[in-house]
Structures are given as C-alpha cells and as structure tokens.
Design an enzyme around this catalytic site. Structure first.
Site, PDB file in Angstrom:
ATOM      1  N   GLY A  87       0.775  -1.219   0.000  1.00 51.21           N
ATOM      2  CA  GLY A  87       0.000   0.000   0.000  1.00 51.21           C
ATOM      3  C   GLY A  87       0.809   1.274   0.000  1.00 51.21           C
ATOM      4  N   CYS A  88       2.133   1.206  -0.191  1.00 48.34           N
ATOM      5  CA  CYS A  88       2.945   2.417  -0.161  1.00 48.34           C
ATOM      6  C   CYS A  88       2.964   3.025  -1.552  1.00 48.34           C
ATOM      7  CB  CYS A  88       4.357   2.108   0.297  1.00 48.34           C
ATOM      8  SG  CYS A  88       5.406   3.559   0.379  1.00 48.34           S
ATOM      9  N   GLY A  89       2.379   4.208  -1.689  1.00 47.91           N
ATOM     10  CA  GLY A  89       2.237   4.791  -3.010  1.00 47.91           C
ATOM     11  C   GLY A  89       3.330   5.757  -3.403  1.00 47.91           C
ATOM     12  N   CYS A 123       6.929   5.329  -2.127  1.00 42.49           N
ATOM     13  CA  CYS A 123       8.282   4.838  -1.907  1.00 42.49           C
ATOM     14  C   CYS A 123       9.029   4.685  -3.230  1.00 42.49           C
ATOM     15  CB  CYS A 123       8.249   3.486  -1.193  1.00 42.49           C
ATOM     16  SG  CYS A 123       7.383   3.528   0.381  1.00 42.49           S
TER      17      CYS A 123
END
Length: 276
Positions: free
Chosen positions: A108-110, A112
């Site tokens: 869910g890291c948009g 990085c």
C-alpha cells in the site's frame, strides 16, 4: 492464478486456555508493472482483480489517459510473483519514456522510491462541479459497504474502496491488503465499466493520505468519505483540488474537512476548515 486468501493453522489462546484452530488470512504477493518490456513499479498486493489493478494503476499514475492506450495486457505468473505486462500505443510509450520512474513499494505504499521530491506533489486535476449529497445519503452509502466486503469478512485484514451513486447504490467495490491498491483497482473497474465519476462518492475503509486524494482527483470524483481521519497534507491537497473530504465516518456521523458545499444541511458551526 494465486488465491486471494488462504486458510492456515493457528494456536488459539483464550482465558480458558489454548486450543488448535485455523484462520483465513489474505494472500500478499509482488505485482510487477511493466510497459513495453521495461520495469516501472513493483507493489505488494492481493492477487485478485489484477486486470482492474493494471488499468487503474496505469491511469492514476498518468501512464495512460484511457483504456485504449493499452494495446495489450498479459498477466504472467512467476515463482516470485505476478507480472502485469502491458504494451502501450506509440504516443503513450514515448511519453512514458520521458517520465519513467522506478517504484518498489511495501504494502500500500504509493510514494516509496520516487526519484524526485517534487514528484510527490505533482500537479493534479481540479475536480469541479459534482453533485451535493444529504447526510442521510452519506450514511446510506457507508452502511451499504460492509456487506459487499467479501474478502474482509473472511480475513478481517484488507482495505476496501468503493464508488456509490444515489440512484443505483454501490457501483463497484474492490479490496486489497493495500489501501492504495484497492483504490487503483476501483479506478480500473470504473474505467472498464465506463462509470461516470461526477455524480457519486468514493468510500474508503482507511485513513486518507495525500496519494489517496491524488488518485481520487485522477478518477474525477468530487467526494471522498473515509472511516478514518485524513493527514494534514491530504487536506491541503483536497482543498486545492476542489474535493470534498469527509472523514471519521462512523455509524453516528462524520466530519467534513474541505469544500463543504457538497454536503447538504450543514451550518457554519458544523464545518471544520483546514488551515494551509
């Protein structure tokens, strides 16, 4: 194709003691996005609704502006994950070559892996117009979502993003271990269904970070309703984008943070304004 959830053994401890048990948990796998043979991003996600994921991620990232910009999509299984292999039309392929970025994101890291700080706050479209909704409609939309969260009912461990219109109810619901992924999958489902975004609201079961606002702006939806609170930066971007942001939406009500004109029956005293 990998299953979106698996059953595993567990030792269950309660006040009465320990017993053998089992639990259904969501699968999480590496999903690689490649365009014209070149790697673009790898996201950890639930291996489900991958065609929607390919289309929606490509759209909210600005790689494509229409489903017709993708000439071909192949879903290729590897031992280490799944590749979403896409081939773009010539104009889009040329444009991508100029702005390619590499992104290795945990669940869910948009953001990085972005290679420029300015890319995090890239210009976004302003959402103009849009319908106004009564508080009762917002509450009705919220109550319609849990029964449609099939994967979360099984696992209690995934996020959902949905689109709701007053005349039809829930148009589409997508789930994923990553909140950004769920919203991208929803964007893809709406594109494939040719769903108009101006007359409805985006529902989120997560907090609202800046990337969620950016993706909603790309979709063109005028209203976000989330069960959790937003970040301060998300509020500033929502205000600038003309998006009405409703957060802390629970059974007993909600809080309106930006552009309150789209929520009917509000008085000045009930509206929280963001400070830039």
């Amino acid at each position: 194709m990998r299953e979106p959830a698996v059953a595993v053994a567990a030792t269950v401890w309660r006040q009465s003691g320990a017993t053998d048990g089992s639990r259904t948990i969501p699968e999480e796998t590496a999903i690689a996005f490649t365009y014209d043979g070149g790697s673009y991003a790898v996201m950890m996600a639930t291996p489900h609704d991958l065609e929607d994921f390919a289309l929606g991620f490509s759209f909210t990232e600005g790689v494509i502006s229409s489903p017709t910009d993708i000439k071909q999509l192949e879903i290729v299984e590897h031992d280490s994950g799944t590749e979403l292999r896409m081939w773009l039309t010539d104009p889009r392929a040329a444009a991508l070559g100029k702005r390619r970025r590499y992104l290795a994101g945990p669940t869910g890291c948009g953001l990085c892996g972005i290679d420029s700080l300015t890319e995090t706050l890239r210009p976004i479209s302003r959402v103009a117009g849009g319908a106004a909704f009564a508080p009762a409609e917002i509450m009705r939309a919220l109550s319609a979502l849990p029964p449609r969260q099939e994967l979360n009912r099984q696992t209690r461990a995934v996020h959902a993003a949905a689109f709701w219109r007053p005349e039809v109810g829930l148009v589409a619901v997508r789930e994923d271990v990553g909140r950004h992924n769920a919203l991208d999958k929803l964007a893809g489902a709406m594109l494939r269904g040719e769903t108009r975004s101006d007359g409805g609201m985006i529902l989120l079961t997560s907090r609202v970070s800046v990337e969620m606002v950016q993706k909603t702006a790309a979709i063109g939806a005028p209203l976000i309703v989330a069960v959790s609170a937003p970040t301060a930066l998300a509020l500033r971007i929502a205000e600038a984008a003309g998006i009405t942001l409703v957060g802390v939406a629970r059974d007993d009500g909600f809080e309106v943070f930006t552009n309150p004109q789209r929520v009917k029956e509000l008085t000045k005293e009930t509206v929280t304004h963001v400070v830039a």
